[in-house]
Design a protein around this motif. Sequence first.
Motif, PDB file in Angstrom:
ATOM      1  N   LEU A   1      28.845  43.533  73.193  1.00 37.54           N
ATOM      2  CA  LEU A   1      27.733  44.016  74.010  1.00 37.54           C
ATOM      3  C   LEU A   1      27.754  43.382  75.395  1.00 37.54           C
ATOM      4  CD1 LEU A   1      24.711  44.071  71.522  1.00 37.54           C
ATOM      5  CD2 LEU A   1      25.706  46.032  72.729  1.00 37.54           C
ATOM      6  N   TYR A   2      27.973  42.074  75.429  1.00 38.09           N
ATOM      7  CA  TYR A   2      28.023  41.352  76.699  1.00 38.09           C
ATOM      8  C   TYR A   2      29.126  41.883  77.603  1.00 38.09           C
ATOM      9  CZ  TYR A   2      30.249  37.491  79.363  1.00 38.09           C
ATOM     10  OH  TYR A   2      30.899  36.735  80.300  1.00 38.09           O
ATOM     11  N   GLU A   3      30.341  42.051  77.060  1.00 39.95           N
ATOM     12  CA  GLU A   3      31.445  42.520  77.875  1.00 39.95           C
ATOM     13  C   GLU A   3      31.197  43.944  78.374  1.00 39.95           C
ATOM     14  OE1 GLU A   3      35.086  41.910  75.732  1.00 39.95           O
ATOM     15  OE2 GLU A   3      35.052  39.732  76.048  1.00 39.95           O
TER      16      GLU A   3
ATOM     17  N   LYS B   1      17.640  38.825  76.810  1.00 41.42           N
ATOM     18  CA  LYS B   1      19.104  38.879  76.940  1.00 41.42           C
ATOM     19  C   LYS B   1      19.724  39.350  75.624  1.00 41.42           C
ATOM     20  CE  LYS B   1      19.709  37.442  81.158  1.00 41.42           C
ATOM     21  NZ  LYS B   1      18.341  37.805  81.542  1.00 41.42           N
ATOM     22  N   SER B   2      19.299  40.504  75.176  1.00 39.00           N
ATOM     23  CA  SER B   2      19.795  41.028  73.900  1.00 39.00           C
ATOM     24  C   SER B   2      21.290  41.313  73.940  1.00 39.00           C
ATOM     25  CB  SER B   2      19.036  42.304  73.512  1.00 39.00           C
ATOM     26  OG  SER B   2      19.176  43.292  74.513  1.00 39.00           O
ATOM     27  N   MET B   3      21.842  41.526  75.145  1.00 36.37           N
ATOM     28  CA  MET B   3      23.272  41.798  75.251  1.00 36.37           C
ATOM     29  C   MET B   3      24.110  40.604  74.802  1.00 36.37           C
ATOM     30  SD  MET B   3      24.284  41.446  79.257  1.00 36.37           S
ATOM     31  CE  MET B   3      24.072  39.910  80.172  1.00 36.37           C
ATOM     32  N   LEU B   4      23.502  39.421  74.748  1.00 35.55           N
ATOM     33  CA  LEU B   4      24.254  38.235  74.347  1.00 35.55           C
ATOM     34  C   LEU B   4      24.382  38.091  72.839  1.00 35.55           C
ATOM     35  CD1 LEU B   4      22.894  35.571  76.869  1.00 35.55           C
ATOM     36  CD2 LEU B   4      24.935  36.994  77.063  1.00 35.55           C
ATOM     37  N   LYS B   5      23.808  39.007  72.087  1.00 31.10           N
ATOM     38  CA  LYS B   5      23.888  38.919  70.636  1.00 31.10           C
ATOM     39  C   LYS B   5      25.323  39.045  70.134  1.00 31.10           C
ATOM     40  CE  LYS B   5      19.614  38.126  69.797  1.00 31.10           C
ATOM     41  NZ  LYS B   5      19.221  36.772  69.322  1.00 31.10           N
TER      42      LYS B   5
ATOM     43  N   ALA C   1      35.186  31.826  70.128  1.00 30.89           N
ATOM     44  CA  ALA C   1      33.902  31.783  69.427  1.00 30.89           C
ATOM     45  C   ALA C   1      32.802  32.237  70.387  1.00 30.89           C
ATOM     46  CB  ALA C   1      33.626  30.371  68.936  1.00 30.89           C
ATOM     47  N   TRP C   2      31.727  32.794  69.831  1.00 35.08           N
ATOM     48  CA  TRP C   2      30.652  33.334  70.678  1.00 35.08           C
ATOM     49  C   TRP C   2      29.347  32.630  70.325  1.00 35.08           C
ATOM     50  CZ3 TRP C   2      30.589  35.289  75.103  1.00 35.08           C
ATOM     51  CH2 TRP C   2      29.463  35.980  75.604  1.00 35.08           C
TER      52      TRP C   2
ATOM     53  N   TRP D   1      23.259  32.533  69.580  1.00 39.78           N
ATOM     54  CA  TRP D   1      22.274  31.614  69.011  1.00 39.78           C
ATOM     55  C   TRP D   1      21.112  31.331  69.972  1.00 39.78           C
ATOM     56  CZ3 TRP D   1      26.385  27.464  67.296  1.00 39.78           C
ATOM     57  CH2 TRP D   1      27.232  28.053  66.343  1.00 39.78           C
ATOM     58  N   LEU D   2      21.238  31.736  71.242  1.00 40.74           N
ATOM     59  CA  LEU D   2      20.186  31.432  72.215  1.00 40.74           C
ATOM     60  C   LEU D   2      18.935  32.253  71.927  1.00 40.74           C
ATOM     61  CD1 LEU D   2      22.215  31.341  75.565  1.00 40.74           C
ATOM     62  CD2 LEU D   2      21.479  29.410  74.162  1.00 40.74           C
ATOM     63  N   ASP D   3      17.798  31.639  72.082  1.00 36.79           N
ATOM     64  CA  ASP D   3      16.525  32.323  71.886  1.00 36.79           C
ATOM     65  C   ASP D   3      16.071  32.910  73.220  1.00 36.79           C
ATOM     66  OD1 ASP D   3      14.156  33.278  70.923  1.00 36.79           O
ATOM     67  OD2 ASP D   3      13.126  31.331  70.995  1.00 36.79           O
ATOM     68  N   LEU D   4      16.737  34.001  73.617  1.00 39.59           N
ATOM     69  CA  LEU D   4      16.432  34.656  74.888  1.00 39.59           C
ATOM     70  C   LEU D   4      16.190  36.146  74.628  1.00 39.59           C
ATOM     71  CD1 LEU D   4      19.197  33.041  77.145  1.00 39.59           C
ATOM     72  CD2 LEU D   4      16.788  32.395  77.021  1.00 39.59           C
ATOM     73  N   PRO D   5      14.948  36.511  74.327  1.00 33.00           N
ATOM     74  CA  PRO D   5      14.646  37.912  73.972  1.00 33.00           C
ATOM     75  C   PRO D   5      15.038  38.911  75.052  1.00 33.00           C
ATOM     76  CG  PRO D   5      12.800  36.476  73.437  1.00 33.00           C
ATOM     77  CD  PRO D   5      13.770  35.640  74.218  1.00 33.00           C
TER      78      PRO D   5
END
Length: 263
Positions: free
Chosen positions: A164-166, A156-160, A145-146, A150-154
């Motif tokens: 993208l993160y990987e 850190k868009s790669m975490l959407k 699960a990812w 859900w984090l409100d970190l503008p």
Amino acid sequence: MLIKEHTLQYWLESFYGFGSWDAPVWFVGYEEGGGDLPEEVAEKFDYFYNLKPAESPVLCDLRDLYRHVAFRTDGPRANLFATLHDYRFGDHAVLHGIWKNLIAFAHGYQGRELPDLLHYQKNDFARASEALIALYPLPSPHNHAWYYSWLDLPQKSMLKTRKLYEEQVYQQRVQTILSRIQEHTPRVVLFYGMNNINQLKRSFQEFFERAEFTMVKGVKQEIPQHHRTDIAGTTVIITTQIPALKHNRADSGFDWAGLGRSL
């Protein structure tokens, strides 16, 4: 917000796992375990940020980090342990389903008799003899699960998305691990649970020009299918298999000590 952007960023940049780069046996998992609860993740990030080691990338002390993370569960064990350290290293510690097979692999590879697995986990695992490394740093649960979307970190868009993160962190992570292999020449490096084997092989071949991989077929209940290369004194194994039983079924596992001996 429990998870702070600056502690998350520091973890992303500097955290590589546990143990010692000078250990003769390295285990590289696909990602750091955990991540089911934001409180647990925040406590890991805060501990590591406050640690602020002088050098990066960092392999830190597994037992010390676990002392700073509360044990949280709604099950029958809810009141048995206060911290993750109690759960894995205390007087009534519980044997880890993956670590026990990694311990068996290391002892098989070194031609040593299997120890009492729980005793070894509590006192020796991921210290001087083994490094426990994460290809991807963010703690993530076994169901993949990812929760970071859900984090409100503008910033850190790669975490959407996990993809993208990987894509964002892979190159730096793998280059650091490969350069450390070249520098420290461990005897064996086991990449397990990998779903990007071809990408990893290409990275090895770009970094080590003479890296040639051989695919070894698996034998049911004995050894998993894996890819092997030998680089300047280091044997590298890459497999999709995770050293754990699926649904605790004995017929779904492998003899990881046997895989170590086979090398």
